[in-house]
Enzyme design. Structure first.
Site, PDB file in Angstrom:
ATOM      1  N   LYS A  94       0.805  -1.229   0.000  1.00 46.24           N
ATOM      2  CA  LYS A  94       0.000   0.000   0.000  1.00 46.24           C
ATOM      3  C   LYS A  94       0.837   1.278   0.000  1.00 46.24           C
ATOM      4  O   LYS A  94       0.428   2.290  -0.550  1.00 46.24           O
ATOM      5  CB  LYS A  94      -0.957   0.007   1.199  1.00 46.24           C
ATOM      6  CG  LYS A  94      -2.118  -0.953   1.004  1.00 46.24           C
ATOM      7  CD  LYS A  94      -3.235  -0.668   1.998  1.00 46.24           C
ATOM      8  CE  LYS A  94      -4.459  -1.498   1.690  1.00 46.24           C
ATOM      9  NZ  LYS A  94      -4.315  -2.905   2.129  1.00 46.24           N
ATOM     10  N   GLU A 116     -10.058   6.809   3.413  1.00 50.23           N
ATOM     11  CA  GLU A 116     -10.833   5.882   4.224  1.00 50.23           C
ATOM     12  C   GLU A 116      -9.901   4.746   4.638  1.00 50.23           C
ATOM     13  O   GLU A 116      -8.884   4.509   4.003  1.00 50.23           O
ATOM     14  CB  GLU A 116     -11.987   5.312   3.403  1.00 50.23           C
ATOM     15  CG  GLU A 116     -11.589   4.208   2.413  1.00 50.23           C
ATOM     16  CD  GLU A 116     -10.680   4.657   1.264  1.00 50.23           C
ATOM     17  OE1 GLU A 116     -10.691   5.855   0.934  1.00 50.23           O
ATOM     18  OE2 GLU A 116      -9.949   3.802   0.718  1.00 50.23           O
ATOM     19  N   SER A 382       1.782  -9.775  -0.805  1.00 53.22           N
ATOM     20  CA  SER A 382       1.433  -8.351  -0.713  1.00 53.22           C
ATOM     21  C   SER A 382       1.784  -7.702   0.625  1.00 53.22           C
ATOM     22  O   SER A 382       2.028  -6.505   0.687  1.00 53.22           O
ATOM     23  CB  SER A 382      -0.054  -8.162  -1.006  1.00 53.22           C
ATOM     24  OG  SER A 382      -0.844  -8.989  -0.175  1.00 53.22           O
TER      25      SER A 382
HETATM   26  C1  LIG Z   1      -5.094  -3.978   1.696  1.00 50.97           C
HETATM   27  C2  LIG Z   1      -4.367  -5.220   1.418  1.00 50.97           C
HETATM   28  C3  LIG Z   1      -4.731  -6.077   0.361  1.00 50.97           C
HETATM   29  C4  LIG Z   1      -5.942  -5.864  -0.490  1.00 50.97           C
HETATM   30  O1  LIG Z   1      -5.942  -4.745  -1.287  1.00 50.97           O
HETATM   31  P1  LIG Z   1      -5.718  -4.790  -2.855  1.00 50.97           P
HETATM   32  O2  LIG Z   1      -6.075  -3.425  -3.289  1.00 50.97           O
HETATM   33  O3  LIG Z   1      -6.620  -5.834  -3.424  1.00 50.97           O
HETATM   34  O4  LIG Z   1      -4.310  -5.135  -3.084  1.00 50.97           O
HETATM   35  C5  LIG Z   1      -3.949  -7.188   0.109  1.00 50.97           C
HETATM   36  N1  LIG Z   1      -2.867  -7.481   0.878  1.00 50.97           N
HETATM   37  C6  LIG Z   1      -2.503  -6.692   1.904  1.00 50.97           C
HETATM   38  C7  LIG Z   1      -1.316  -7.076   2.703  1.00 50.97           C
HETATM   39  C8  LIG Z   1      -3.234  -5.538   2.213  1.00 50.97           C
HETATM   40  O5  LIG Z   1      -2.865  -4.771   3.250  1.00 50.97           O
END
Ligand SMILES: *Cc1c(COP(=O)(O)O)cnc(C)c1O
Length: 400
Positions: A94, A116, A382
């Site tokens: 993010k 948000e 992610s």
């Molecule tokens: C917020 C988040 C997501 C989901 O958001 P996307 O916009 O679909 O990427 C996925 N993995 C992590 C670690 C997150 O914090």
């Protein structure tokens, strides 16, 4: 093939096939289109590029590595590679788009960012970027979420953000977005709405996608350097769709690479038990854009649920809906229990505790491994799981 993705998508501004658009107050359209034209100019501006690159490199430790998961590979007889977005500052992908959005806000003369947050991950990343770049930061968060995610609320406060609690409806993410938009309507002259994923009205999906595309750009190059070729498949979890679109973009024109987006099946297939918008959603409008949307029989927006709170949004980015329609990306589901299994499996075989969101992508990789023996899988990790540790131990304890 090389050109069909790009051309088709940019043809009709703000639309991806029939999805996307700007279903908003007329008064905001001028402002949003103005933001977009300034963004388009800046993204080709060398000084902006250099500043963004410098922030990514020196503040967020990019490039994040591609890691060969040797133990997991041995166990599954596949070659499993992880793109380590968990190693970013603040623990997830993010920060990539938050740094981009904050820099954009600053360059176009805004004093504040408004955002948000659900579980607080986007809020913390945004508050971090705002602190660094000297912007005010208002974060709207549902009251239920505030109580559930106190450590993140405290982080935002320490970083100097103003956390505004939202008491309407379910008091979670959907209402927080509603309130943040409402506030933004009164402040758009001095503030920029800094959305948390590739969702919302045009131009936000395109702006966030642009900033996240660094993930796929790096991953493709790194993968080729490491292995001499491309992966057989790329896997990422899909909430709003930002980490996934980021990595997918690196491979979308390589037609030999299979691409899988993994949605949360939560507790089951019934509406209300999951957050698999691409799998169970119908065309609908939420937060100013058209997408595949989880809806009740009466067409009201359904509740979304997943054990991973970063995935529980009833809508999904418009480009994913389009990629599903044209068949370039296959969208699959993983339920809560499979994600928890993968959370423990990656922790115990590789010494990497993944975020519950990312665990969905890992789980899908493990699920298809038997059909991919000897093949190369690239999974987008992610984020890291520090935020999930207490919850998992309390609700899904495992004997040691
Ligand atoms: C917020 C988040 C997501 C989901 O958001 P996307 O916009 O679909 O990427 C996925 N993995 C992590 C670690 C997150 O914090």
């Amino acid at each position: 093939m090389e050109t069909y993705m790009k051309d088709k998508i940019s043809e009709q501004e703000g639309y991806f096939g029939i999805y996307g658009g700007q279903y908003i107050d007329e008064s905001l359209k001028t402002e949003f289109n103005n933001i977009y034209s300034q963004f388009l100019k800046l993204k080709d501006d060398e000084e902006f590029q250099n500043e963004f690159k410098d922030l990514l490199e020196h503040f967020s430790c990019r490039p994040t590595p591609v890691y060969y998961a040797k133990n997991l590979s041995k166990k599954t007889e596949c070659d499993i590679y992880l793109k380590r977005e968990d190693l970013n500052h603040t623990g997830a992908h993010k920060i990539n788009h938050c740094l981009g959005e904050a820099l954009l806000a600053k360059k176009i003369g805004k004093k504040k960012v408004i955002a948000e947050t659900g579980a607080g991950q986007h809020g913390v990343a945004m508050a971090t970027a705002a602190a660094l770049l000297g912007l005010e930061c208002d974060i709207y968060m549902g009251d239920v979420d505030i109580k559930k995610a106190m450590p993140n609320v405290n982080r935002m406060k320490i970083l100097g953000a103003n956390v505004i609690s939202v008491h309407s409806g379910q008091k979670t993410l959907k209402e927080a977005v509603d309130k943040a938009f409402e506030a933004y309507l009164n402040e758009y002259e001095t503030a920029l709405y800094a959305i948390g994923s590739v969702v919302g009205p045009h131009p936000f999906p395109s702006i966030v996608e642009y900033f996240q595309s660094i993930v796929g750009k790096e991953a493709r190059e790194q993968f080729i350097n490491m292995t001499g070729g491309l992966p057989d498949c790329v896997i990422a979890c899909v909430g709003g769709g930002s980490n996934s679109i980021g990595i997918f973009n690196g491979f979308i024109n390589d037609k030999e690479v299979e691409i899988y987006g993994v949605e949360p099946l939560g507790k089951g297939e019934k509406i209300g038990e999951n957050a698999a918008s691409l799998t169970y959603g119908r065309e609908g409008i939420i937060h100013g854009f058209k997408c595949l949307l989880l809806q009740n029989e009466d067409n009201t927006v359904a509740d979304a649920y997943s054990v991973a709170s970063g995935l529980d949004y009833p809508g999904v980015g418009p480009k994913h809906c389009y990629l599903k329609d044209i068949g370039r990306v296959q969208y699959k589901t993983i339920n809560d229990n499979e994600a928890i299994d993968a959370f423990y499996e990656l922790s115990r075989t590789e010494g990497i505790i993944p975020a519950l969101e990312s665990s969905h992508a890992v789980a899908y990789g493990l699920k298809i491994a038997k059909d991919y023996k000897g093949k190369k899988l690239l999974i987008n990790l992610s984020g890291r799981g520090d935020k999930d540790i207490e919850f998992v131990l309390e609700n899904y304890p495992r004997t040691f």
